[in-house]
Scaffold this motif. Structure first.
Motif, PDB file in Angstrom:
ATOM      1  N   CYS A 127      38.188  -8.381  28.648  1.00 33.02           N
ATOM      2  CA  CYS A 127      37.464  -9.578  29.088  1.00 33.02           C
ATOM      3  C   CYS A 127      37.353 -10.592  27.950  1.00 33.02           C
ATOM      4  CB  CYS A 127      36.064  -9.202  29.569  1.00 33.02           C
ATOM      5  SG  CYS A 127      36.001  -8.301  31.118  1.00 33.02           S
ATOM      6  N   ARG A 128      36.990 -10.123  26.784  1.00 28.54           N
ATOM      7  CA  ARG A 128      36.750 -10.989  25.612  1.00 28.54           C
ATOM      8  C   ARG A 128      37.994 -11.797  25.247  1.00 28.54           C
ATOM      9  NH1 ARG A 128      36.760 -12.980  20.864  1.00 28.54           N
ATOM     10  NH2 ARG A 128      35.337 -12.355  19.215  1.00 28.54           N
ATOM     11  N   LEU A 129      39.180 -11.159  25.323  1.00 27.63           N
ATOM     12  CA  LEU A 129      40.430 -11.825  24.973  1.00 27.63           C
ATOM     13  C   LEU A 129      41.151 -12.411  26.187  1.00 27.63           C
ATOM     14  CD1 LEU A 129      41.797  -9.336  22.292  1.00 27.63           C
ATOM     15  CD2 LEU A 129      40.847 -11.605  21.894  1.00 27.63           C
ATOM     16  N   GLY A 130      40.522 -12.319  27.355  1.00 25.90           N
ATOM     17  CA  GLY A 130      41.103 -12.901  28.553  1.00 25.90           C
ATOM     18  C   GLY A 130      42.392 -12.233  28.991  1.00 25.90           C
ATOM     19  N   SER A 131      42.515 -10.934  28.697  1.00 28.60           N
ATOM     20  CA  SER A 131      43.768 -10.236  28.980  1.00 28.60           C
ATOM     21  C   SER A 131      43.924  -9.881  30.445  1.00 28.60           C
ATOM     22  CB  SER A 131      43.856  -8.963  28.132  1.00 28.60           C
ATOM     23  OG  SER A 131      43.812  -9.275  26.761  1.00 28.60           O
ATOM     24  N   GLY A 132      42.806  -9.689  31.142  1.00 24.77           N
ATOM     25  CA  GLY A 132      42.871  -9.337  32.558  1.00 24.77           C
ATOM     26  C   GLY A 132      42.145  -8.047  32.853  1.00 24.77           C
ATOM     27  N   ILE A 133      42.266  -7.585  34.082  1.00 21.27           N
ATOM     28  CA  ILE A 133      41.608  -6.366  34.545  1.00 21.27           C
ATOM     29  C   ILE A 133      42.661  -5.274  34.703  1.00 21.27           C
ATOM     30  CG2 ILE A 133      40.210  -5.304  36.348  1.00 21.27           C
ATOM     31  CD1 ILE A 133      39.190  -8.110  37.060  1.00 21.27           C
ATOM     32  N   ALA A 134      42.545  -4.216  33.952  1.00 26.72           N
ATOM     33  CA  ALA A 134      43.517  -3.124  34.040  1.00 26.72           C
ATOM     34  C   ALA A 134      43.436  -2.449  35.407  1.00 26.72           C
ATOM     35  CB  ALA A 134      43.255  -2.096  32.939  1.00 26.72           C
ATOM     36  N   PRO A 135      44.562  -2.009  35.948  1.00 24.04           N
ATOM     37  CA  PRO A 135      44.584  -1.396  37.287  1.00 24.04           C
ATOM     38  C   PRO A 135      44.111   0.060  37.262  1.00 24.04           C
ATOM     39  CG  PRO A 135      46.804  -1.429  36.400  1.00 24.04           C
ATOM     40  CD  PRO A 135      45.929  -2.148  35.391  1.00 24.04           C
ATOM     41  N   VAL A 136      42.868   0.250  36.837  1.00 21.49           N
ATOM     42  CA  VAL A 136      42.342   1.605  36.662  1.00 21.49           C
ATOM     43  C   VAL A 136      42.268   2.350  37.992  1.00 21.49           C
ATOM     44  CG1 VAL A 136      40.330   2.947  35.926  1.00 21.49           C
ATOM     45  CG2 VAL A 136      41.107   1.006  34.561  1.00 21.49           C
ATOM     46  N   ARG A 137      41.888   1.660  39.055  1.00 24.03           N
ATOM     47  CA  ARG A 137      41.806   2.325  40.360  1.00 24.03           C
ATOM     48  C   ARG A 137      43.186   2.862  40.764  1.00 24.03           C
ATOM     49  NH1 ARG A 137      38.210   4.747  41.923  1.00 24.03           N
ATOM     50  NH2 ARG A 137      39.840   6.278  41.770  1.00 24.03           N
ATOM     51  N   LEU A 192      34.214  -4.082  36.692  1.00 24.86           N
ATOM     52  CA  LEU A 192      35.495  -4.770  36.800  1.00 24.86           C
ATOM     53  C   LEU A 192      36.343  -4.226  37.945  1.00 24.86           C
ATOM     54  CD1 LEU A 192      36.662  -5.362  33.130  1.00 24.86           C
ATOM     55  CD2 LEU A 192      35.925  -7.067  34.801  1.00 24.86           C
ATOM     56  N   GLN A 193      36.320  -2.913  38.144  1.00 30.05           N
ATOM     57  CA  GLN A 193      37.087  -2.370  39.265  1.00 30.05           C
ATOM     58  C   GLN A 193      36.515  -2.838  40.594  1.00 30.05           C
ATOM     59  OE1 GLN A 193      40.108  -0.820  38.727  1.00 30.05           O
ATOM     60  NE2 GLN A 193      39.491  -1.617  36.725  1.00 30.05           N
ATOM     61  N   ARG A 194      35.211  -3.056  40.644  1.00 31.28           N
ATOM     62  CA  ARG A 194      34.591  -3.581  41.863  1.00 31.28           C
ATOM     63  C   ARG A 194      34.969  -5.039  42.080  1.00 31.28           C
ATOM     64  NH1 ARG A 194      28.745  -0.961  42.962  1.00 31.28           N
ATOM     65  NH2 ARG A 194      29.258   1.221  42.574  1.00 31.28           N
ATOM     66  N   VAL A 195      35.027  -5.811  40.989  1.00 27.24           N
ATOM     67  CA  VAL A 195      35.467  -7.198  41.100  1.00 27.24           C
ATOM     68  C   VAL A 195      36.893  -7.259  41.644  1.00 27.24           C
ATOM     69  CG1 VAL A 195      36.122  -9.242  39.756  1.00 27.24           C
ATOM     70  CG2 VAL A 195      33.942  -8.124  39.327  1.00 27.24           C
ATOM     71  N   ALA A 196      37.738  -6.370  41.131  1.00 32.23           N
ATOM     72  CA  ALA A 196      39.153  -6.397  41.498  1.00 32.23           C
ATOM     73  C   ALA A 196      39.414  -5.839  42.893  1.00 32.23           C
ATOM     74  CB  ALA A 196      39.968  -5.614  40.468  1.00 32.23           C
ATOM     75  N   SER A 197      38.642  -4.805  43.281  1.00 32.29           N
ATOM     76  CA  SER A 197      39.032  -4.058  44.486  1.00 32.29           C
ATOM     77  C   SER A 197      37.907  -3.801  45.472  1.00 32.29           C
ATOM     78  CB  SER A 197      39.649  -2.713  44.071  1.00 32.29           C
ATOM     79  OG  SER A 197      40.744  -2.908  43.208  1.00 32.29           O
ATOM     80  N   GLY A 198      36.718  -4.344  45.231  1.00 32.91           N
ATOM     81  CA  GLY A 198      35.627  -4.154  46.178  1.00 32.91           C
ATOM     82  C   GLY A 198      34.523  -3.270  45.627  1.00 32.91           C
ATOM     83  N   ALA A 199      33.345  -3.367  46.243  1.00 33.29           N
ATOM     84  CA  ALA A 199      32.165  -2.673  45.738  1.00 33.29           C
ATOM     85  C   ALA A 199      32.277  -1.155  45.814  1.00 33.29           C
ATOM     86  CB  ALA A 199      30.918  -3.134  46.503  1.00 33.29           C
ATOM     87  N   ASP A 200      33.196  -0.662  46.650  1.00 36.17           N
ATOM     88  CA  ASP A 200      33.365   0.781  46.765  1.00 36.17           C
ATOM     89  C   ASP A 200      34.537   1.301  45.916  1.00 36.17           C
ATOM     90  OD1 ASP A 200      35.388  -0.392  48.211  1.00 36.17           O
ATOM     91  OD2 ASP A 200      35.158   0.886  49.984  1.00 36.17           O
TER      92      ASP A 200
END
Length: 448
Positions: free
Chosen positions: A293-303, A337-345
């Motif tokens: 987040c700090r470097l604006g790199s993005g959200i890793a696809p952890v899910r 971040l995973q919730r932002v990317a893919s939903g609250a669940d």
């Protein structure tokens, strides 16, 4: 070592094979090992009544640059992207020496311990002015944290088209020679080990293809793990495609950098094929959400990684790209971040805590850590859930939703390293004072 009993915890999140959660239970430890978990246990040793507390395995940090604890919030790097950020900080880091490495590592490790961390890796890839990996190992031994330092390296300087200044790169033969030295001096592969060493060329854009390949061969010969940065942002992908004619995952595979003895930091920009490659090969990932987040790199696809079977742990990354070393806060950020990317669940509080404990242990090949079970190491974090952070919470086990960000007690190998929120093994105020003096010296030498 005498026995220690943790008694009557409100809840124990074991992260064992059955993911048991126990109410009002006890944990008995002796000689650095958990010897019993149950109810109404007895001991003649020390007793800690943990009513009003949640107990978890110690958290595990799979990626850090401890030396960066001396360069938090540097103005020129506050709003820069990765490559510009590095170019701002390299000249400052080139002024470090052994004391800067030792003190900054103490600060970084103390910060981690206070956030519930019992095992940390470290990626040290620059060695100016006589600095050695030994400096950070000495700091970890002083504090008492279980430690997995990696002998990093940079060999391609500005004059050869690389990012780092020439003063921070090393000859590749010298890198390999010193890698052998530190492995032979410090690496302990035994169960319960307090120090294991890995090899970690900094990144594909700061070392040669030959060094990447040679490091992999040496690591396999010495039976140690491999670590580097990979697919951190779009610049990283563009560099790989331009320089190597392939994506980072393919480059890693071609050079022997996949397998159960390898873990890569960030992996924000892995695509589906690379995720499948990591899952098939057992390659691990150190997810660093705050730094991303700090470097604006993005959200890793952890899910997607987790669903595919990729081993994922957490990392706070260096304090120059996070400005914080709080691992329990990192776990919450990962969940959000995973919730932002893919939903609250997309990710529960319990799953994020599992990534921060058992997940990190699996990435570092430490099945003796990261879970609370008989025979596992006595690395235990105790969290006070009777305070304002948890007031009104219906689920004291949901620490990442409503819980403290500072640990009450912390045990590592059965030794109490944090007691009532304070480090027991070093004079922390004195170390902070010295850290601030060193930071001021660096600012004065860096000019306006």
């Amino acid at each position: 070592m005498p026995e220690t009993l943790i008694r009557n915890a409100d809840t124990i999140l074991t992260m064992d094979d059955d993911r048991r959660e126990l109410a009002g239970a006890d944990i008995l430890m002796r000689d650095g090992v958990i010897i019993e978990i149950g109810y109404s246990l007895e001991t003649k040793g020390e007793i800690h009544d943990t009513k009003g507390c949640a107990v978890t395995p110690g958290l595990i940090n799979t990626h850090h640059h401890l030396y960066q604890s001396l360069t938090k919030a540097v103005p020129g790097g506050q709003d820069a992207l990765l490559f510009g950020w590095l170019q701002t900080l390299y000249p400052i880091w080139s002024r470090f020496g052994p004391e800067e490495m030792f003190v900054s590592a103490q600060i970084g490790l103390a910060e981690l311990a206070l956030s519930g961390c019992t095992l940390s890796s470290d990626h040290l890839y620059l060695y100016p002015n006589g600095s050695r990996l030994d400096d950070t190992i000495a700091a970890a031994q002083k504090i008492g944290l279980r430690f997995h330092p990696t002998r990093g390296a940079m060999s391609i300087g500005e004059s050869d088209g690389g990012l780092p200044p020439d003063s921070l790169v090393e000859r590749e033969d010298a890198i390999l020679e010193d890698s052998i030295r530190v492995i032979d001096a410090f690496h302990d592969p035994s169960e319960g080990s307090m120090v294991r060493v890995g090899l970690a060329p900094c990144s594909p854009f700061s070392v040669s293809r030959d060094l990447m390949r040679d490091a992999a061969l040496l690591a396999r010969d010495k039976k140690v793990m491999l670590h580097t940065h990979l697919a951190e942002n779009e610049e990283d992908i563009a560099y790989s495609e331009h320089k190597f004619g392939c994506r980072p995952g393919q480059y890693a595979e071609d050079l022997g950098w996949t397998g159960s003895d390898v873990w890569h930091a960030h992996c924000v920009k892995l695509d589906g094929k690379e995720i499948d490659l990591f899952a098939r090969s057992g390659t691990g990932v150190a997810h660093c959400p705050c730094s991303n987040c700090r470097l604006g790199s993005g959200i890793a696809p952890v899910r997607q990684m987790r669903d595919a079977g990729v081993k994922v742990g957490l990392g706070v990354d260096g304090s120059a790209s996070n400005d914080n070393g709080n691992l329990i806060a990192e776990a919450r950020q990962s969940m959000l971040l995973q919730r932002v990317a893919s939903g609250a669940d997309a990710m529960s509080a319990r799953e994020a805590l599992e990534i921060a404990t058992r997940g990190g242990a699996d990435v570092l090949n430490r099945p003796d850590c990261g879970r609370l079970a008989v025979g596992k190491r006595a690395d235990i974090a105790i969290w006070d859930v009777s305070g304002i952070e948890s007031a009104g919470s219906w689920d004291p086990a949901a620490l990442l939703l409503a819980g403290p960000t500072k640990v009450k007690h912390l045990f590592i190998e059965g030794r109490q390293v944090v007691r009532d929120g304070h480090i027991t093994t070093i004079d922390l105020p004195r170390v902070i004072e010295r850290q601030n003096q060193l930071a001021l010296n660096l600012q004065e030498r860096s000019g306006p």
